[in-house]
Design an enzyme around this catalytic site. Sequence first.
Site, PDB file in Angstrom:
ATOM      1  N   LYS A  32       3.758   5.621   5.608  1.00 13.92           N
ATOM      2  CA  LYS A  32       3.051   4.353   5.432  1.00 13.92           C
ATOM      3  C   LYS A  32       2.729   3.718   6.780  1.00 13.92           C
ATOM      4  O   LYS A  32       2.371   2.540   6.854  1.00 13.92           O
ATOM      5  CB  LYS A  32       3.886   3.413   4.568  1.00 13.92           C
ATOM      6  CG  LYS A  32       4.065   3.967   3.157  1.00 13.92           C
ATOM      7  CD  LYS A  32       4.851   3.037   2.268  1.00 13.92           C
ATOM      8  CE  LYS A  32       5.104   3.700   0.922  1.00 13.92           C
ATOM      9  NZ  LYS A  32       5.892   2.856   0.025  1.00 13.92           N
TER      10      LYS A  32
ATOM     11  N   PRO B 117       0.834  -1.212   0.000  1.00 13.84           N
ATOM     12  CA  PRO B 117       0.000   0.000   0.000  1.00 13.84           C
ATOM     13  C   PRO B 117       0.864   1.255   0.000  1.00 13.84           C
ATOM     14  O   PRO B 117       1.921   1.278   0.621  1.00 13.84           O
ATOM     15  CB  PRO B 117      -0.797  -0.108   1.295  1.00 13.84           C
ATOM     16  CG  PRO B 117      -0.102  -1.103   2.142  1.00 13.84           C
ATOM     17  CD  PRO B 117       0.714  -1.971   1.244  1.00 13.84           C
ATOM     18  N   GLU B 118       0.425   2.280  -0.716  1.00 16.17           N
ATOM     19  CA  GLU B 118       1.153   3.549  -0.750  1.00 16.17           C
ATOM     20  C   GLU B 118       0.352   4.598   0.019  1.00 16.17           C
ATOM     21  O   GLU B 118      -0.737   4.308   0.509  1.00 16.17           O
ATOM     22  CB  GLU B 118       1.410   3.941  -2.215  1.00 16.17           C
ATOM     23  CG  GLU B 118       2.202   2.830  -2.917  1.00 16.17           C
ATOM     24  CD  GLU B 118       2.612   3.142  -4.350  1.00 16.17           C
ATOM     25  OE1 GLU B 118       2.644   4.309  -4.731  1.00 16.17           O
ATOM     26  OE2 GLU B 118       2.921   2.172  -5.074  1.00 16.17           O
TER      27      GLU B 118
ATOM     28  N   ARG C   3      12.921  -2.026  -8.543  1.00 20.06           N
ATOM     29  CA  ARG C   3      11.465  -2.122  -8.667  1.00 20.06           C
ATOM     30  C   ARG C   3      11.059  -1.782 -10.096  1.00 20.06           C
ATOM     31  O   ARG C   3      11.735  -1.040 -10.793  1.00 20.06           O
ATOM     32  CB  ARG C   3      10.753  -1.143  -7.706  1.00 20.06           C
ATOM     33  CG  ARG C   3      11.152  -1.244  -6.231  1.00 20.06           C
ATOM     34  CD  ARG C   3      10.481  -2.393  -5.493  1.00 20.06           C
ATOM     35  NE  ARG C   3       9.021  -2.330  -5.519  1.00 20.06           N
ATOM     36  CZ  ARG C   3       8.288  -1.571  -4.686  1.00 20.06           C
ATOM     37  NH1 ARG C   3       8.866  -0.795  -3.801  1.00 20.06           N
ATOM     38  NH2 ARG C   3       6.969  -1.603  -4.751  1.00 20.06           N
TER      39      ARG C   3
END
Length: 272
Positions: A53, A2-3, A262
């Site tokens: 986060k 999740p961001e 990434r």
Amino acid sequence: MPEGPEIHRASDRIRTALEGKKVFNVKIDFQPLAGMEYLFEGEVIEKVEARGKALLIHGPTRVLYAHSQLYGRWMVNSKSRTLPKSNRSLRILFESDTHVVRLFSATDILLLEHHEIELHPYISKLGPDVVLPSTGVMDIQHHITQQRFQRRRLGGLLLDQGFLSGIGNYLRSEILYKANLLPQRTIASLKQEELLRFCEVTKEIVQRAYEHKGITLSQERYTALRNQGLTHGASRHYVFTRAGRTCYECQTLIERHNVSSRRLDLCPFCQV
Ligand SMILES: [Zn+2]
């Protein structure tokens, strides 16, 4: 993972469920904190907030800190419905008169005293949180033009929570695309108008993802694609996960790259 926009939406739901309410039932199934339920049981939750986060639930004497990392997942359910089951391991449960809030699978959970929050190693290093209404384009510009960021590349910087907090992988590709910038560009290499556009686009894309549940594409284009029969997933983004398909602006094929270990998707024509 999740961001920021997802963490803030979870925080909004948990706030509705718990903030200003007494919690009647608390479970903490996480060995380092075993037996600490009494710190919250029967007490009123004062505040719920997202920091980068991480999520903070403020009780009267302690603050529960939980960073979701890769696997942590919050579930918020109304008490009027049967609770959905989960195969994940339950770590935290808070029950108010209206809701049940559960956290599954997270492994970075702490109890802090209020004065320890700003000193926490993760929180103390966070850059401005772009989701917050109080973070404006000028705040972003002021922070990212510091000397320590000048020679670093945007592709790596955008995943650094000390640069801007709450930005992760899908937002990184989307921001760079909308700012027309390649990930290897450094802050020092940006012309004044490129820098300003980067700051404006960062605010715009993150805000949109927060308000529209992770959709970064403009609403008009998203709706048009859905009407053409595309799935939600295929209609969400400008470039992220669209490698091999054509750019909406120039029809060039979107490319998939690997930047800072990434996935990063980009348009080799629109981005310079
Ligand atoms: Zn393009």
